[in-house]
Design a protein around this motif. Sequence first.
Motif, PDB file in Angstrom:
ATOM      1  N   GLU A  93    -109.199  88.867  16.187  1.00 22.72           N
ATOM      2  CA  GLU A  93    -108.481  88.968  14.920  1.00 22.72           C
ATOM      3  C   GLU A  93    -109.447  88.883  13.745  1.00 22.72           C
ATOM      4  O   GLU A  93    -109.340  89.650  12.774  1.00 22.72           O
ATOM      5  N   ARG A  94    -110.388  87.964  13.810  1.00 22.16           N
ATOM      6  CA  ARG A  94    -111.366  87.831  12.727  1.00 22.16           C
ATOM      7  C   ARG A  94    -112.218  89.084  12.591  1.00 22.16           C
ATOM      8  O   ARG A  94    -112.632  89.453  11.497  1.00 22.16           O
ATOM      9  N   LEU A  95    -112.523  89.717  13.696  1.00 23.92           N
ATOM     10  CA  LEU A  95    -113.428  90.869  13.693  1.00 23.92           C
ATOM     11  C   LEU A  95    -112.768  92.165  13.241  1.00 23.92           C
ATOM     12  O   LEU A  95    -113.472  93.149  12.978  1.00 23.92           O
ATOM     13  N   LYS A  96    -111.464  92.200  13.141  1.00 24.32           N
ATOM     14  CA  LYS A  96    -110.772  93.462  12.864  1.00 24.32           C
ATOM     15  C   LYS A  96    -111.312  94.230  11.653  1.00 24.32           C
ATOM     16  O   LYS A  96    -111.454  95.461  11.706  1.00 24.32           O
ATOM     17  N   PRO A  97    -111.653  93.567  10.535  1.00 20.95           N
ATOM     18  CA  PRO A  97    -112.153  94.349   9.395  1.00 20.95           C
ATOM     19  C   PRO A  97    -113.413  95.146   9.692  1.00 20.95           C
ATOM     20  O   PRO A  97    -113.681  96.152   9.031  1.00 20.95           O
ATOM     21  N   SER A  98    -114.182  94.729  10.689  1.00 21.40           N
ATOM     22  CA  SER A  98    -115.427  95.428  11.013  1.00 21.40           C
ATOM     23  C   SER A  98    -115.198  96.702  11.802  1.00 21.40           C
ATOM     24  O   SER A  98    -116.101  97.546  11.903  1.00 21.40           O
ATOM     25  N   GLY A  99    -114.010  96.832  12.388  1.00 24.46           N
ATOM     26  CA  GLY A  99    -113.748  97.975  13.256  1.00 24.46           C
ATOM     27  C   GLY A  99    -114.359  97.843  14.638  1.00 24.46           C
ATOM     28  O   GLY A  99    -114.325  98.801  15.419  1.00 24.46           O
ATOM     29  N   LEU A 100    -114.918  96.693  14.949  1.00 21.77           N
ATOM     30  CA  LEU A 100    -115.542  96.456  16.246  1.00 21.77           C
ATOM     31  C   LEU A 100    -114.775  95.396  17.012  1.00 21.77           C
ATOM     32  O   LEU A 100    -114.214  94.466  16.421  1.00 21.77           O
ATOM     33  N   THR A 101    -114.771  95.517  18.323  1.00 24.05           N
ATOM     34  CA  THR A 101    -114.296  94.429  19.158  1.00 24.05           C
ATOM     35  C   THR A 101    -115.461  93.490  19.448  1.00 24.05           C
ATOM     36  O   THR A 101    -116.630  93.830  19.223  1.00 24.05           O
ATOM     37  N   PHE A 102    -115.133  92.325  19.984  1.00 21.78           N
ATOM     38  CA  PHE A 102    -116.186  91.386  20.341  1.00 21.78           C
ATOM     39  C   PHE A 102    -117.114  92.004  21.384  1.00 21.78           C
ATOM     40  O   PHE A 102    -118.340  91.882  21.285  1.00 21.78           O
ATOM     41  N   ALA A 103    -116.545  92.683  22.368  1.00 20.59           N
ATOM     42  CA  ALA A 103    -117.369  93.293  23.418  1.00 20.59           C
ATOM     43  C   ALA A 103    -118.293  94.353  22.842  1.00 20.59           C
ATOM     44  O   ALA A 103    -119.465  94.466  23.238  1.00 20.59           O
ATOM     45  N   GLU A 104    -117.784  95.154  21.911  1.00 20.83           N
ATOM     46  CA  GLU A 104    -118.620  96.199  21.306  1.00 20.83           C
ATOM     47  C   GLU A 104    -119.757  95.598  20.487  1.00 20.83           C
ATOM     48  O   GLU A 104    -120.912  96.044  20.570  1.00 20.83           O
ATOM     49  N   LEU A 105    -119.451  94.582  19.685  1.00 19.07           N
ATOM     50  CA  LEU A 105    -120.492  93.947  18.880  1.00 19.07           C
ATOM     51  C   LEU A 105    -121.514  93.251  19.772  1.00 19.07           C
ATOM     52  O   LEU A 105    -122.726  93.320  19.513  1.00 19.07           O
ATOM     53  N   ARG A 106    -121.049  92.637  20.826  1.00 22.43           N
ATOM     54  CA  ARG A 106    -121.955  91.953  21.750  1.00 22.43           C
ATOM     55  C   ARG A 106    -122.925  92.935  22.387  1.00 22.43           C
ATOM     56  O   ARG A 106    -124.111  92.653  22.536  1.00 22.43           O
ATOM     57  N   GLU A 107    -122.430  94.104  22.777  1.00 22.27           N
ATOM     58  CA  GLU A 107    -123.294  95.110  23.400  1.00 22.27           C
ATOM     59  C   GLU A 107    -124.285  95.700  22.399  1.00 22.27           C
ATOM     60  O   GLU A 107    -125.450  95.949  22.732  1.00 22.27           O
ATOM     61  N   ARG A 108    -123.855  95.911  21.184  1.00 21.06           N
ATOM     62  CA  ARG A 108    -124.735  96.508  20.178  1.00 21.06           C
ATOM     63  C   ARG A 108    -125.790  95.534  19.677  1.00 21.06           C
ATOM     64  O   ARG A 108    -126.864  95.936  19.238  1.00 21.06           O
ATOM     65  N   GLY A 109    -125.458  94.244  19.713  1.00 17.79           N
ATOM     66  CA  GLY A 109    -126.342  93.242  19.124  1.00 17.79           C
ATOM     67  C   GLY A 109    -126.000  93.023  17.662  1.00 17.79           C
ATOM     68  O   GLY A 109    -125.175  93.727  17.062  1.00 17.79           O
ATOM     69  N   SER A 110    -126.635  92.029  17.075  1.00 17.29           N
ATOM     70  CA  SER A 110    -126.339  91.664  15.691  1.00 17.29           C
ATOM     71  C   SER A 110    -126.503  92.842  14.751  1.00 17.29           C
ATOM     72  O   SER A 110    -127.456  93.627  14.866  1.00 17.29           O
TER      73      SER A 110
END
Length: 732
Positions: A519-536
Motif C-alpha cells: 500500500e505504501r509503495l503504490k505511488p511509485s508504481g512498483l511492487t515490493f518484489a519489483e523494487l527488490r529485484e531492481r535494487g534501490s
Amino acid sequence: MSSGYRRREGDAEIIRSVCWSPPGCHGGCGVLLRVRGGRLVDVEGDRDNRHNDGRMCPRGRNVAQAMYHPQRLTHPLIRVGARGENRWRRAGFDEAADLVARRLLEIRQRFGPESVIFCKGTARDVGAWLPRLAWSFGSPNYFGLGPGNGNACYRPRVALSTAVLGGLPLPDLGEFATPPGVYRTPRTLLVWGSNPVVSNPDGLFGGWVTDRLRDGAELVVVDPQKTGAAARARHWLRLRPGSDGALALGMIRELFHAGLVDEAFCRDWILGLEALRTAAEPYTPERTAELTGVDAAALTEAARFLGWARPFPLVWGVSVDMNPGCLGTIHGLLALVALTGSLETPGGNVLQGSPFGVLRRGDEAAAFPEVQSPRLGAGRYPLLETGNPYAQPDVLLDQMETGQPYPIKAAWLQGTGIVPSSFADPGRVLRLFGTLDFMVMVDVFLNPAAVALADVILPAAMYPEKDSLYVHFAQLGTINRAVDPPGECRSDAEIVLAVGRRVAPHRFPWKDAGEWIEERLKPSGLTFAELRERGSQVPPLEYGKHESGRLRGDGAPGFATPSAKVELDSPALRAMGLASTPHYHDYMGDYRHQYGVQNYPYILTSGSRRPYYFGSEHRNLPALRRRQPEPLADLHPDTAAQAGVGDGDPVRVYSPFGSCLMRARVSDRFAPGIVHCDSGWWFPEREAAAPELFGVRRSNVNELLPSGLQGPGGFGYPFRCFVCNLEAAAPE
C-alpha cells in the motif's frame, strides 16, 4: 536459486539489502548479507548501491553481534513483580498483544484517547507505521524522543525551514539522479555543527562530502570541535558553544557590506531583505568576535569566501538544534543560503519531495477524524504544527506532573529508551513515567526504562530479519529478510499491525505487513518484489523548481510560502509571537550570570557523535565496546591543568542540578574552558534491577540539565551550551 537480490556463493547465500535500525543508525547504506546455515555470518557494503558505494561503518559491520547476543529479547515479557524489580514471565505474542490492546482500550474508555501517548526514538522505520496506530486510536499525542526536550534534533530545522522556505533544504552533493553534465561540484561546502563522516545524519551519507572534496571542493567548517572536517578546512571558525546565531548574523552583514549577495535572486525571490540587513547591521566583525570567540579577520575571510564561491551546499547538524536560540540560528543559516542564491541550483541546496511519491513519514493526523483534540503543546507553541507531526515533550512532562488539562495514563514506547539520552533531568522522567497506569515497550534488548517502567515488552526483529522499506529523499529501497527472526520477534510494522487490528480494525485492513508495505509503495508504481529485484532507486532531481511551479500546490512559480518567496522577514513567525528575522540571544551568558562563573567556570557541551555508538545503542556489543569502553570528557590541556586532572583520570563533571562520572581525555579537540561529555551511556553489564538500572544515572550527562529550558516556539535545548565545573573523582 539466484535472483536480482539474492545469489548463491559456494555454501553461502548473499542477500542484498539496506541497513537500517534496529540496531541503530540513520541508515541507508546498501549491504550484502552473507548467510550460511540460516545464520548471518558476515556483512559487507554493496558497491552497486549508489548511496554508499560499498562503504560501511563499524556499527553496520557488527550487526550479527547484536542479533545473536545472549541478552537479546526473543519473546514477549509481562511484568510479574513491582516496577524496577526486573521480574517477568514469558508470554506468547498473541497473549501479550491481547493484553496490550485490552489495557489501552480500558484506559481510552475511562480517560479518553488523548490520555495515551505514542513515542518513537531516532531512526528505525517505526515512523512509517506508528503514527497510524496513534491516530486510529484517537490520540493526537505522537512524540519523537530523540531527544525529547525542545524536540532538539532535526525538527527545529524542519519546522523553521518549512515556515521560511516551504520545505527543508537538502545539500546537493551529487546524491540524486541528474542528466550527464548537469550536476556541478561546488567550489566549497559549508559544514555547520556537523561531523558528517562520523554521524551520517538524517539520510545524508558522510562519504558524499569526502567525494566532493576529492573532486576539488573546499570546506568552510563552523564547529567548536577540531573534527576531521575542521582539520581539512580552508576556513575553520572555532566558535564558542551556543553562539551560532551571532556568527550567522556577522557573516550575513559581511556579505552585504562586501557586495557578495546574489542580486537577482534577492530581487526576485526574497521577502524582507531590508529587514534582514537591519537585523544584521549591529554584528560587526569586532562585536561578533566578542560574542563568538571567532577572530574578526577569520570571520570576514570565511564570509567573503562563501560569497565568492557561491553556490554552496549547507551541511548542518544537530548542534544547530541543541541550543535554546536555535530558531534564530536556523533562520540565519537559511538567510546565508538564500542571499548567495544557493537554492535550487546545481551544487547548492534543493527542496526535494518524497522519493517517487512514497511518503517518508507515516499517515497524517488530518486524515483521521478519530483525532478530536490538538496535540500537546500546539496551543502554546503554534510553530509545532509546521512541517512536524510531533507533540511537544516538555509540555508532556509538565502535564504528567499536573494532570491538567487532562491526565496522561499510558505510553507506547517503540525504539526509544527515554532515560539514557532522551531527556534532561532523567530522575524526573523516571518518576513521571512511573506514575502511568500502563506502559508497553517495543525493543530488542532490555534497557533501563524497560526495567524501571514497562508492564509489557514486545520483542522487535532486527533489519536482516524482516522485509521493510527504506524511504528517504535520495533513495527508495527494500530491506530484505535474510534470516528468520528468533523466537517470537516481529518487525516493527507487524507489531503495530497486530495491536492496531485489535484496537481499530477498520484502520488496519491488511492481512499482513507485506500488504501494508505494498500500500505504501503504490505511488511509485512498483511492487515490493519489483523494487527488490531492481535494487534501490535514486529519484531524479530537477533544478529551478521555484521558477517552473513545481514547489507549490497551485502550480504557480515561487516557494511554498504565503508570499511565494523566501521569507527572511516572516509574517507567519511574527503572527506566532516569534522573531520574524534572524536573531541572537546569549543564553550562555544568562546561565553564567544566573549560576555564577566562579562556581561554574566552564562551558558544558555534549553528545558529539562516535563511530561506534548510535544514541544509547551498541554499548553491549564487544567489538564496539572495546574500542571505547567508557564515556569520555574531552578537556583542553589548560582546562585539565586548572582542574588538577590528567589524561585518563576519572572525573566528576557537575552543575547546579547534578553530576556525572567520566574518563578524562586531554587534547586540543576543544578550546580551553570547554568540557565536552559523551552522551547516551548506560552499562548493560551492571545490575538491571532498581536502583542500579544498568548504571544509567552514573555517567548520564543529562543529569546536569534541569527541565524547562526549551527555547522560543518550543524548539531547542541547551544540550550543547550550559554551565559546569569538574573535579578529580576517586577510581572505582
